[in-house]
Design a protein around this motif. Structure first.
Motif: not given
Length: 87
Positions: A10-26
């Motif tokens: 069930a984490l696939a959708g929510p985590l997929g939304e936030i892990l596809a990003f430019d990590v250097t800005t986190a």
């Protein structure tokens, strides 16, 4: 304890939304000294077996990444939290 739960799929959708990003800005918070700043400000060392990122304030290891032809390992035990800006 309640049986009202789902499995980790069930984490696939929510985590997929936030892990596809430019990590250097986190913004990462160091587990050792509590310094918080963009991942882009970490000090990256590439001569280790894999990538090692250290806190620029206390020099503790906050992130490790190792890749092989068929997998990647990510160790972020040196980060207490990762603040991801959302659009």
């Amino acid at each position: 304890m309640s049986d009202d739960y789902q499995d980790g799929n069930a984490l696939a959708g929510p985590l997929g939304e936030i892990l596809a990003f430019d990590v250097t800005t986190a913004e990462a918070s160091c587990a050792c000294c509590a310094r918080t700043g963009p991942v882009a400000t970490l000090r990256l060392y590439e001569r280790a077996p894999g990538l090692v990122a250290r806190c620029p304030a206390c020099e503790e290891v906050v992130l490790r990444m190792v890749r092989t032809p068929d997998a990647a390992w990510l160790d972020m035990r040196g980060i207490t939290s990762l603040r991801i800006p959302l659009p």
